[in-house]
Motif scaffolding. Structure first.
Motif, PDB file in Angstrom:
ATOM      1  N   ALA A  22      -2.688  22.340  44.706  1.00  0.00           N
ATOM      2  CA  ALA A  22      -3.198  20.727  45.198  1.00  0.00           C
ATOM      3  C   ALA A  22      -4.478  20.755  44.743  1.00  0.00           C
ATOM      4  N   ALA A  23      -4.655  19.260  44.040  1.00  0.00           N
ATOM      5  CA  ALA A  23      -5.942  19.010  43.562  1.00  0.00           C
ATOM      6  C   ALA A  23      -6.616  18.358  44.582  1.00  0.00           C
ATOM      7  N   SER A  24      -8.140  18.258  44.538  1.00  0.00           N
ATOM      8  CA  SER A  24      -8.754  17.603  45.575  1.00  0.00           C
ATOM      9  C   SER A  24      -9.971  17.306  44.642  1.00  0.00           C
ATOM     10  N   GLY A  25     -10.769  16.148  45.390  1.00  0.00           N
ATOM     11  CA  GLY A  25     -11.981  15.644  44.672  1.00  0.00           C
ATOM     12  C   GLY A  25     -12.277  14.408  44.212  1.00  0.00           C
ATOM     13  N   ASN A  26     -13.059  14.206  43.300  1.00  0.00           N
ATOM     14  CA  ASN A  26     -13.308  12.908  42.447  1.00  0.00           C
ATOM     15  C   ASN A  26     -12.076  12.994  41.229  1.00  0.00           C
ATOM     16  N   ILE A  27     -10.914  12.354  41.806  1.00  0.00           N
ATOM     17  CA  ILE A  27      -9.979  12.291  40.770  1.00  0.00           C
ATOM     18  C   ILE A  27      -9.500  10.732  40.640  1.00  0.00           C
ATOM     19  N   PHE A  28      -9.279  10.295  39.437  1.00  0.00           N
ATOM     20  CA  PHE A  28      -8.769   9.000  39.267  1.00  0.00           C
ATOM     21  C   PHE A  28      -7.245   9.218  38.848  1.00  0.00           C
ATOM     22  N   THR A  29      -6.953  10.088  38.089  1.00  0.00           N
ATOM     23  CA  THR A  29      -5.501  10.361  37.887  1.00  0.00           C
ATOM     24  C   THR A  29      -5.468  11.776  37.064  1.00  0.00           C
ATOM     25  N   ILE A  30      -4.373  12.287  37.238  1.00  0.00           N
ATOM     26  CA  ILE A  30      -4.064  13.558  36.704  1.00  0.00           C
ATOM     27  C   ILE A  30      -2.889  13.383  35.517  1.00  0.00           C
ATOM     28  N   ASN A  31      -3.226  13.994  34.432  1.00  0.00           N
ATOM     29  CA  ASN A  31      -2.040  13.880  33.143  1.00  0.00           C
ATOM     30  C   ASN A  31      -1.228  14.995  33.419  1.00  0.00           C
ATOM     31  N   ASP A  32      -1.234  16.059  32.749  1.00  0.00           N
ATOM     32  CA  ASP A  32      -0.425  17.361  32.631  1.00  0.00           C
ATOM     33  C   ASP A  32      -0.818  18.062  34.006  1.00  0.00           C
ATOM     34  N   MET A  33       0.054  18.964  34.271  1.00  0.00           N
ATOM     35  CA  MET A  33      -0.375  19.844  35.337  1.00  0.00           C
ATOM     36  C   MET A  33       0.712  21.013  34.812  1.00  0.00           C
ATOM     37  N   GLY A  34       0.220  22.084  35.136  1.00  0.00           N
ATOM     38  CA  GLY A  34       1.041  23.410  34.554  1.00  0.00           C
ATOM     39  C   GLY A  34       0.805  24.631  35.170  1.00  0.00           C
ATOM     40  N   TRP A  35       1.485  25.673  35.110  1.00  0.00           N
ATOM     41  CA  TRP A  35       1.439  27.019  35.834  1.00  0.00           C
ATOM     42  C   TRP A  35       1.392  28.028  34.491  1.00  0.00           C
ATOM     43  N   TYR A  36       0.489  29.120  34.658  1.00  0.00           N
ATOM     44  CA  TYR A  36       0.154  29.869  33.657  1.00  0.00           C
ATOM     45  C   TYR A  36       0.306  31.338  34.283  1.00  0.00           C
ATOM     46  N   ARG A  37       0.361  32.357  33.666  1.00  0.00           N
ATOM     47  CA  ARG A  37       0.444  33.631  34.298  1.00  0.00           C
ATOM     48  C   ARG A  37      -0.242  34.633  33.402  1.00  0.00           C
ATOM     49  N   GLN A  38      -0.704  35.761  34.106  1.00  0.00           N
ATOM     50  CA  GLN A  38      -1.363  36.789  33.380  1.00  0.00           C
ATOM     51  C   GLN A  38      -1.117  37.808  33.988  1.00  0.00           C
ATOM     52  N   ALA A  39      -0.364  39.070  33.441  1.00  0.00           N
ATOM     53  CA  ALA A  39      -0.095  40.224  33.788  1.00  0.00           C
ATOM     54  C   ALA A  39      -1.188  41.289  33.329  1.00  0.00           C
ATOM     55  N   PRO A  40      -1.172  42.328  33.961  1.00  0.00           N
ATOM     56  CA  PRO A  40      -2.212  43.285  33.603  1.00  0.00           C
ATOM     57  C   PRO A  40      -2.167  43.922  32.250  1.00  0.00           C
ATOM     58  N   GLY A  41      -3.285  43.625  31.224  1.00  0.00           N
ATOM     59  CA  GLY A  41      -3.322  44.182  29.870  1.00  0.00           C
ATOM     60  C   GLY A  41      -2.659  43.016  29.002  1.00  0.00           C
ATOM     61  N   LYS A  42      -2.188  42.064  29.521  1.00  0.00           N
ATOM     62  CA  LYS A  42      -1.704  40.774  28.575  1.00  0.00           C
ATOM     63  C   LYS A  42      -2.546  39.508  28.538  1.00  0.00           C
ATOM     64  N   GLN A  43      -2.353  38.718  27.726  1.00  0.00           N
ATOM     65  CA  GLN A  43      -2.996  37.672  27.595  1.00  0.00           C
ATOM     66  C   GLN A  43      -2.284  36.447  28.619  1.00  0.00           C
ATOM     67  N   ARG A  44      -3.210  35.435  29.086  1.00  0.00           N
ATOM     68  CA  ARG A  44      -2.365  34.342  29.751  1.00  0.00           C
ATOM     69  C   ARG A  44      -1.461  33.584  29.040  1.00  0.00           C
ATOM     70  N   GLU A  45      -0.302  33.063  29.607  1.00  0.00           N
ATOM     71  CA  GLU A  45       0.555  32.485  28.900  1.00  0.00           C
ATOM     72  C   GLU A  45       0.939  31.478  29.777  1.00  0.00           C
TER      73      GLU A  45
END
Length: 122
Positions: A22-45
């Motif tokens: 959940a996002a909070s704060g001074n927000i007018f609107t939110i465009n894209d939202m997403g999920w990324y993951r990073q496993a040990p020794g790997k880049q965030r994807e």
């Protein structure tokens, strides 16, 4: 603006987890939202992303198992993860492209959550 993620944990292979952010704060609107993951020794994807209108995009590795959704009224994004595999073990991060009004203009910036650990045991 802050993004607060929750719902990670330890689960056996084949199990399910639901992550929330959940996002909070001074927000007018939110465009894209997403999920990324990073496993040990790997880049965030990228795992999954969703537009404000509800269009979704998934990494091939999670198609058919993960579902991303959002609630625009709550500035929140969710991810249901089913049929979890040990290779899904990672720290998961949510992000959001936020528009903020700073008179006389608007500012667009991508914010990240703090990360939540998901561990899938075999």
């Amino acid at each position: 603006v802050q993004l607060q993620a929750s719902g990670g944990g330890l689960v056996q292979a084949g199990g399910s987890l639901r992550l929330s952010c959940a996002a909070s704060g001074n927000i007018f609107t939110i465009n894209d939202m997403g999920w990324y993951r990073q496993a040990p020794g790997k880049q965030r994807e990228l795992v999954a992303a969703i537009t404000r209108g509800g269009s979704t995009n998934y990494a091939d590795s999670v198609k058919g198992r993960f579902t991303i959704s959002r609630d625009n009224a709550k500035n929140a994004v969710y991810r249901q993860m089913n049929s979890l595999k040990p290779e899904d073990t990672a720290v998961y991060y949510c992000n959001a492209e936020v528009l903020t009004i700073v008179v006389p203009t608007t500012i667009k910036y991508t914010y990240w959550g703090q990360g939540t650990q998901v561990t899938v045991s075999s």
